[in-house]
Design a protein around this motif. Structure first.
Motif, PDB file in Angstrom:
ATOM      1  N   LYS A 332       0.796  -1.226   0.000  1.00 50.40           N
ATOM      2  CA  LYS A 332       0.000   0.000   0.000  1.00 50.40           C
ATOM      3  C   LYS A 332       0.834   1.284   0.000  1.00 50.40           C
ATOM      4  CE  LYS A 332      -3.787  -2.347   2.373  1.00 50.40           C
ATOM      5  NZ  LYS A 332      -4.428  -2.588   3.679  1.00 50.40           N
ATOM      6  N   ILE A 333       2.076   1.225   0.491  1.00 50.53           N
ATOM      7  CA  ILE A 333       2.872   2.461   0.596  1.00 50.53           C
ATOM      8  C   ILE A 333       3.434   2.872  -0.765  1.00 50.53           C
ATOM      9  CG2 ILE A 333       3.436   2.145   3.029  1.00 50.53           C
ATOM     10  CD1 ILE A 333       6.115   1.036   2.246  1.00 50.53           C
ATOM     11  N   LYS A 334       3.816   4.128  -0.866  1.00 44.65           N
ATOM     12  CA  LYS A 334       4.268   4.695  -2.140  1.00 44.65           C
ATOM     13  C   LYS A 334       5.610   4.114  -2.575  1.00 44.65           C
ATOM     14  CE  LYS A 334       1.891   9.106  -1.383  1.00 44.65           C
ATOM     15  NZ  LYS A 334       2.065  10.554  -1.142  1.00 44.65           N
ATOM     16  N   GLU A 335       5.840   4.113  -3.896  1.00 40.04           N
ATOM     17  CA  GLU A 335       7.057   3.526  -4.473  1.00 40.04           C
ATOM     18  C   GLU A 335       8.319   4.236  -3.986  1.00 40.04           C
ATOM     19  OE1 GLU A 335       7.627   0.772  -6.302  1.00 40.04           O
ATOM     20  OE2 GLU A 335       5.518   0.354  -5.902  1.00 40.04           O
ATOM     21  N   ASN A 336       8.268   5.570  -3.865  1.00 38.98           N
ATOM     22  CA  ASN A 336       9.468   6.292  -3.427  1.00 38.98           C
ATOM     23  C   ASN A 336       9.837   5.918  -1.987  1.00 38.98           C
ATOM     24  OD1 ASN A 336       7.135   7.717  -2.506  1.00 38.98           O
ATOM     25  ND2 ASN A 336       8.427   9.475  -2.021  1.00 38.98           N
ATOM     26  N   ILE A 337       8.839   5.600  -1.165  1.00 43.11           N
ATOM     27  CA  ILE A 337       9.117   5.157   0.202  1.00 43.11           C
ATOM     28  C   ILE A 337       9.788   3.785   0.178  1.00 43.11           C
ATOM     29  CG2 ILE A 337       8.044   4.445   2.393  1.00 43.11           C
ATOM     30  CD1 ILE A 337       5.950   6.629   1.952  1.00 43.11           C
ATOM     31  N   LYS A 338       9.300   2.909  -0.703  1.00 44.00           N
ATOM     32  CA  LYS A 338       9.896   1.565  -0.822  1.00 44.00           C
ATOM     33  C   LYS A 338      11.347   1.653  -1.272  1.00 44.00           C
ATOM     34  CE  LYS A 338       5.400  -0.340  -2.072  1.00 44.00           C
ATOM     35  NZ  LYS A 338       4.562  -0.755  -3.190  1.00 44.00           N
ATOM     36  N   LEU A 339      11.631   2.520  -2.216  1.00 40.68           N
ATOM     37  CA  LEU A 339      13.011   2.707  -2.695  1.00 40.68           C
ATOM     38  C   LEU A 339      13.901   3.219  -1.570  1.00 40.68           C
ATOM     39  CD1 LEU A 339      12.316   4.255  -6.223  1.00 40.68           C
ATOM     40  CD2 LEU A 339      13.221   1.969  -5.735  1.00 40.68           C
ATOM     41  N   ASN A 340      13.343   4.112  -0.747  1.00 38.84           N
ATOM     42  CA  ASN A 340      14.074   4.633   0.414  1.00 38.84           C
ATOM     43  C   ASN A 340      14.355   3.540   1.430  1.00 38.84           C
ATOM     44  OD1 ASN A 340      15.054   7.307   0.772  1.00 38.84           O
ATOM     45  ND2 ASN A 340      12.977   8.047   0.402  1.00 38.84           N
ATOM     46  N   ILE A 341      13.383   2.652   1.617  1.00 44.47           N
ATOM     47  CA  ILE A 341      13.573   1.523   2.552  1.00 44.47           C
ATOM     48  C   ILE A 341      14.710   0.639   2.067  1.00 44.47           C
ATOM     49  CG2 ILE A 341      12.518  -0.613   3.415  1.00 44.47           C
ATOM     50  CD1 ILE A 341       9.826   0.936   3.417  1.00 44.47           C
ATOM     51  N   ILE A 342      14.711   0.320   0.770  1.00 45.49           N
ATOM     52  CA  ILE A 342      15.789  -0.516   0.195  1.00 45.49           C
ATOM     53  C   ILE A 342      17.140   0.156   0.379  1.00 45.49           C
ATOM     54  CG2 ILE A 342      16.737  -1.418  -1.982  1.00 45.49           C
ATOM     55  CD1 ILE A 342      13.810  -1.846  -2.894  1.00 45.49           C
ATOM     56  N   TYR A 343      17.214   1.448   0.076  1.00 44.83           N
ATOM     57  CA  TYR A 343      18.465   2.197   0.204  1.00 44.83           C
ATOM     58  C   TYR A 343      19.011   2.107   1.629  1.00 44.83           C
ATOM     59  CZ  TYR A 343      21.606   6.206   0.541  1.00 44.83           C
ATOM     60  OH  TYR A 343      22.704   7.012   0.793  1.00 44.83           O
ATOM     61  N   ASN A 344      18.137   2.279   2.612  1.00 47.48           N
ATOM     62  CA  ASN A 344      18.579   2.256   4.011  1.00 47.48           C
ATOM     63  C   ASN A 344      18.901   0.853   4.504  1.00 47.48           C
ATOM     64  OD1 ASN A 344      18.423   5.093   5.277  1.00 47.48           O
ATOM     65  ND2 ASN A 344      16.534   4.986   4.092  1.00 47.48           N
ATOM     66  N   LEU A 345      18.137  -0.140   4.054  1.00 46.13           N
ATOM     67  CA  LEU A 345      18.433  -1.527   4.434  1.00 46.13           C
ATOM     68  C   LEU A 345      19.820  -1.945   3.959  1.00 46.13           C
ATOM     69  CD1 LEU A 345      15.039  -3.381   3.773  1.00 46.13           C
ATOM     70  CD2 LEU A 345      16.188  -3.167   5.983  1.00 46.13           C
ATOM     71  N   ILE A 381      14.206   4.134   8.607  1.00 43.36           N
ATOM     72  CA  ILE A 381      13.195   3.158   8.174  1.00 43.36           C
ATOM     73  C   ILE A 381      11.961   3.234   9.070  1.00 43.36           C
ATOM     74  CG2 ILE A 381      12.700   0.678   7.965  1.00 43.36           C
ATOM     75  CD1 ILE A 381      15.667   0.355   7.088  1.00 43.36           C
ATOM     76  N   PHE A 382      12.187   3.344  10.376  1.00 43.35           N
ATOM     77  CA  PHE A 382      11.065   3.471  11.309  1.00 43.35           C
ATOM     78  C   PHE A 382      10.225   4.711  10.990  1.00 43.35           C
ATOM     79  CE2 PHE A 382      13.276   1.041  15.023  1.00 43.35           C
ATOM     80  CZ  PHE A 382      13.107  -0.146  14.322  1.00 43.35           C
ATOM     81  N   LYS A 383      10.919   5.772  10.603  1.00 44.32           N
ATOM     82  CA  LYS A 383      10.222   7.020  10.264  1.00 44.32           C
ATOM     83  C   LYS A 383       9.435   6.861   8.963  1.00 44.32           C
ATOM     84  CE  LYS A 383      11.044  12.001   9.922  1.00 44.32           C
ATOM     85  NZ  LYS A 383      12.074  13.074   9.900  1.00 44.32           N
ATOM     86  N   LEU A 384      10.052   6.191   7.975  1.00 45.69           N
ATOM     87  CA  LEU A 384       9.375   5.968   6.695  1.00 45.69           C
ATOM     88  C   LEU A 384       8.106   5.121   6.858  1.00 45.69           C
ATOM     89  CD1 LEU A 384      12.530   5.225   4.514  1.00 45.69           C
ATOM     90  CD2 LEU A 384      10.929   7.108   4.098  1.00 45.69           C
ATOM     91  N   LEU A 385       8.183   4.141   7.762  1.00 45.43           N
ATOM     92  CA  LEU A 385       7.051   3.231   7.971  1.00 45.43           C
ATOM     93  C   LEU A 385       6.057   3.748   9.014  1.00 45.43           C
ATOM     94  CD1 LEU A 385       8.968  -0.192   7.952  1.00 45.43           C
ATOM     95  CD2 LEU A 385       7.561   0.760   6.128  1.00 45.43           C
ATOM     96  N   LYS A 386       6.438   4.861   9.682  1.00 42.52           N
ATOM     97  CA  LYS A 386       5.565   5.451  10.719  1.00 42.52           C
ATOM     98  C   LYS A 386       5.154   4.375  11.727  1.00 42.52           C
ATOM     99  CE  LYS A 386       3.795   8.932   7.504  1.00 42.52           C
ATOM    100  NZ  LYS A 386       2.621   9.450   6.777  1.00 42.52           N
ATOM    101  N   ILE A 387       6.178   3.741  12.299  1.00 41.15           N
ATOM    102  CA  ILE A 387       5.964   2.616  13.206  1.00 41.15           C
ATOM    103  C   ILE A 387       5.021   2.991  14.359  1.00 41.15           C
ATOM    104  CG2 ILE A 387       7.078   0.985  14.789  1.00 41.15           C
ATOM    105  CD1 ILE A 387       7.816   0.379  11.954  1.00 41.15           C
ATOM    106  N   LYS A 388       5.222   4.190  14.920  1.00 39.12           N
ATOM    107  CA  LYS A 388       4.408   4.604  16.063  1.00 39.12           C
ATOM    108  C   LYS A 388       2.928   4.695  15.677  1.00 39.12           C
ATOM    109  CE  LYS A 388       4.051   8.119  19.676  1.00 39.12           C
ATOM    110  NZ  LYS A 388       4.546   9.452  20.145  1.00 39.12           N
ATOM    111  N   ASN A 389       2.645   5.291  14.523  1.00 36.32           N
ATOM    112  CA  ASN A 389       1.256   5.458  14.076  1.00 36.32           C
ATOM    113  C   ASN A 389       0.626   4.135  13.641  1.00 36.32           C
ATOM    114  OD1 ASN A 389       1.682   8.154  14.490  1.00 36.32           O
ATOM    115  ND2 ASN A 389       2.060   8.622  12.336  1.00 36.32           N
ATOM    116  N   ASN A 390       1.482   3.203  13.161  1.00 34.57           N
ATOM    117  CA  ASN A 390       0.977   1.917  12.672  1.00 34.57           C
ATOM    118  C   ASN A 390       1.293   0.786  13.652  1.00 34.57           C
ATOM    119  OD1 ASN A 390      -0.007   2.741   9.933  1.00 34.57           O
ATOM    120  ND2 ASN A 390       2.131   3.364   9.731  1.00 34.57           N
TER     121      ASN A 390
END
Length: 809
Positions: A332-345, A381-390
């Motif tokens: 469900k999350i946006k593609e640019n967020i997914k690319l950011n997750i990969i970059y940070n991982l 990554i936690f910020k990108l995924l909004k862990i606290k809100n989700n």
């Protein structure tokens, strides 16, 4: 015969303490190995064998290598499962005895299972377990504990022989600790196991080891781990902690919990099934396993978790759905967020291994910066995924994220971005951390400026075009001029080195500056090391927080890999049901490995499978070789495993009741080391299945009975199917066979369904349709298969004649 010099005497005195090791003995900037060990290591390490004191009568064989190459040569021995003792010399000049021998001591013992020298940058490494077993006096019950030193994971359980064998097959330890008195019984029980360390029986003392565990974990009772009444587990766990601390000179601060192995929470998959289904590793060198298909992880921690999840699929529906929900979230999350997750991982190092280095104060500034940077990436990554809100989706306690932020803030403000990677260097502490340190750094800068100003004055005064002040490790600071200008230099300059084109000098003033710089650097290093060690102390107190966060990010990495695989291969979200029929329903299922490894990906023929415990308990599948019988069996099992690890699956619809045991009897193989034929292996695996089935088992069996005569094979297959049909537990079974005669023998059974793979004939050839259809097949098409393989026509004609003769007589 050689004369034993003081240095060689020191070497052998240390070697006596650890006779089963290869001793790396530091002499200056080299590690040296002497005597017979040198001869042995020269071959393995591929180092030229030489002699110490060649010209004298006290010569001895020697091999050596630079200290900076330690990891390279250490790894070569560890791969051969050779134990190594590392002996380092003390740097303090006072540590010299009356024979002018520098004091040395063994600082580390390294084995294939326990090493502080693991490379944190190396990706894709599985866990390496060392195991301790305690066999009870009556030999009926066994306690087993396993430790992966590099990650700090300590596991334990106890049970009968069958259960312990299953644990060993799942975790595959690479070293074993056992009682000396139980060596014979251990070899009898586990006759194919090597790399065993025998320990004195008095070490396996319950009260002593119980107290050792209390002391290590700083607790008042082992109830907090659920171990209070598990005497055998307490002994085996205590032995591991005691043995590593005593023999390896290592700290185990990062080992902060004992986890009970609760095998009943996971699907029971025996070793032969793991191998037959190629879940972790393909039996073909160029082939791929299910692990290979799903492994799109970016971190070492994620790689290890994926390996573990595939060996231990879940039985808990809620936990499976939690994993599915995170995959759904990724979709469900946006593609640019997914690319950011990969970059940070990609930029996260192996935090678990870094923690073992922190625990033993073996981490250097460069590695500490890798930890800081990894924490920074986790935070992003936690910020990108909004862990606290989700929170409901991710189910991770926010307090650990807050504590991680605090750790990051504290250590990030101390260290520079580009630290030197050795502790005997400096300048890895930022400004304004220590006033004294800042003062010394200013003094250092002034003295360097003095040299620079002195250089400018010399240039003007002497009128020499090429005059440079340089520095190297050997000579320190020096003035370099060309040979032609040597007459222009003052008489009081001191010559240091003469080269083909240049001459190098020093002066009293340069020596004075250099002396000042040396002393200031020494003080800077001392202060920086104090701050560095305080930081390591702080991190040691927060290891639990770091472990919690590293495990969570590894889990997110695996589930992101599941998302990427699902997206790339058009997988769907399976559904877990709970009906009385105990059914497995797969619509348009595909083999996850085959569809990715052959050229028919776009034309892969999907198939349907439906099993339950009433009318569809056993599916008998017939058809020629190469038609797809084995593939449909494996495909069904792999899809079920994928469901129960929380992955999406290669099918249009999947609805299954949870299975608790998965058994397979596929393929033909000898066990030469055990003196077992193909047929004996087949019967052993079949016996294991029939003796261990449960109500929720899934069984796949391929070509049972082919290792004996045709009639015996048919009779055996019939009897096995009859046993499974009449069993009260009603396990679900896929049974592939060439024995078409079974159709006649079993046609009166209601809970059997017959399926076959269709073949399309075309003149003298035929085409594999690979579509499963309900009904009976009465032809194996053996002649056509033989013809396709290139068997001569005369052989095929003779085969047909003999077949007719046998059928009619």
């Amino acid at each position: 015969m050689y004369k034993e010099t003081p240095l060689i005497k020191q070497y052998y005195n240390l070697k006596k303490k650890y006779p089963d090791t290869i001793l790396f003995f530091q002499v200056g900037d080299f590690y040296e190995i002497f005597g017979y060990d040198a001869i042995y290591c020269s071959r393995i390490l591929e180092i030229t064998l030489t002699k110490r004191n060649k010209k004298n009568n006290d010569s001895i064989y020697l091999v050596g290598f630079p200290c900076k190459a330690l990891k390279t040569y250490l790894n070569k021995l560890i791969k051969k499962k050779i134990k190594v003792a590392i002996c380092n010399q003390k740097k303090n000049e006072k540590d010299i005895d009356k024979n002018n021998i520098i004091d040395r001591k063994i600082t580390n013992i390294v084995t294939s299972g326990i090493s502080i020298y693991d490379d944190i940058t190396k990706t894709k490494t599985i866990k390496k377990f060392v195991s301790s077993l305690y066999i009870e006096k009556n030999n009926k019950q066994i306690g087993i504990s396993l430790i992966d030193f590099s990650t700090g994971e300590l596991l334990t359980t106890e049970g009968d022989l069958k259960y312990i064998k299953h644990i060993i097959n799942c975790y595959k330890p690479i070293e074993y600790l056992i009682q000396k008195s139980k060596n014979k019984i251990f070899n009898y029980y586990f006759n194919n196991i090597k790399n065993i360390n025998l320990l004195d029986d008095n070490i396996f003392n319950y009260k002593y080891l119980y107290n050792k565990l209390l002391e290590h974990f700083k607790v008042f009772s082992l109830n907090c781990f659920g171990l209070e009444n598990m005497k055998l587990s307490i002994i085996s766990s205590g032995v591991l902690i005691f043995y590593i601390k005593t023999n390896y000179n290592l700290n185990l601060n990062h080992v902060n919990v004992i986890k009970k192995i609760q095998i009943n929470k996971y699907v029971w998959i025996d070793d032969s099934t793991l191998k037959n289904l190629e879940i972790i590793k393909s039996t073909n060198k160029t082939g791929k396993s299910l692990f290979d298909i799903l492994d799109k992880t970016y971190t070492s921690m994620g790689y290890r978790i994926l390996n573990n999840w595939l060996i231990f699929p879940l039985k808990d529906k809620k936990k499976i759905y939690k994993r599915q929900n995170i995959i759904d979230f990724y979709f469900k999350i946006k593609e640019n967020i997914k690319l950011n997750i990969i970059y940070n991982l990609k930029l996260i190092y192996d935090i678990e291994k870094l923690l073992s280095k922190i625990s033993n104060y073996k981490i250097n500034p460069n590695q500490l910066y890798k930890l800081i940077n990894s924490i920074k990436r986790i935070k992003k990554i936690f910020k990108l995924l909004k862990i606290k809100n989700n929170y409901k989706i991710f189910n991770f306690k926010y307090k650990y994220i807050k504590k991680l932020n605090k750790i990051f803030y504290k250590i990030n403000k101390i260290f520079t971005k580009d630290p030197i990677n050795k502790l005997n260097k400096f300048f890895f502490i930022k400004k304004n951390i220590s006033k004294t340190l800042d003062l010394y750094k200013k003094r250092l800068k002034k003295n360097k400026n003095y040299i620079f100003n002195y250089y400018n004055k010399l240039k003007k005064k002497l009128n020499i075009n090429y005059l440079i002040i340089k520095k190297n490790e050997l000579l320190g600071y020096f003035i370099e001029i060309k040979k032609n200008d040597y007459k222009k230099i003052p008489n009081n300059w001191i010559k240091k080195q003469k080269l083909s084109i240049y001459i190098r000098y020093t002066t009293k003033l340069i020596n004075k500056f250099e002396y000042n710089i040396y002393n200031i650097k020494k003080k800077i290093f001392t202060y920086e090391k104090i701050i560095f060690n305080k930081t390591i102390n702080y991190l040691n107190k927060n290891i639990i927080v770091l472990k919690k966060n590293s495990y969570f990010i590894a889990k997110l990495d695996v589930l992101f890999a599941f998302y990427l695989t699902a997206k790339e291969n058009n997988y769907t979200k399976p559904k877990i049901i709970n009906n009385e029929l105990n059914s497995i329903n797969i619509i348009e299922g595909r083999h996850p490995v085959i569809e990715k490894t052959i050229d028919i990906k776009n034309n892969y023929i999907p198939n349907n499978i439906y099993l339950d415990n009433l009318n569809n308990q056993i599916l008998i599948i017939t058809g020629p070789n190469m038609s797809g019988k084995s593939a449909i069996l494996r495909q069904t099992a792999l899809i079920v495993i994928m469901v129960q690890i929380g992955s999406f699956v290669p099918a249009k619809i999947v609805e299954i009741n949870i299975i608790d045991k998965l058994f397979s009897r596929i393929g033909a193989s000898d066990n030469i080391s055990m003196g077992e034929s193909t047929f004996m292996v087949e019967m052993n695996e079949t016996a294991n299945i029939l003796n261990n089935i449960s109500k929720n088992s899934l069984i796949i069996m391929d070509e049972i009975g082919r290792g004996t005569s045709t009639y015996e094979g048919i009779a055996l297959s019939y009897s096995i199917i009859k046993y499974l049909i009449n069993n009260k537990l009603k396990p679900r079974v896929l049974f592939a066979t060439h024995y078409h005669e079974l159709n006649k023998l079993l046609n009166y059974k209601n809970n059997i369904k017959y399926f076959f793979f269709t073949i399309k004939k075309n003149k003298n050839n035929f085409i594999f349709i690979r579509k499963l259809q309900e009904g009976l097949s009465n032809n194996s098409y053996g002649y056509f298969i033989a013809k396709m393989a290139g068997i001569p026509i005369q052989v095929i004609k003779d085969t047909k004649k003999i077949t007719l003769f046998l059928k009619n007589n």
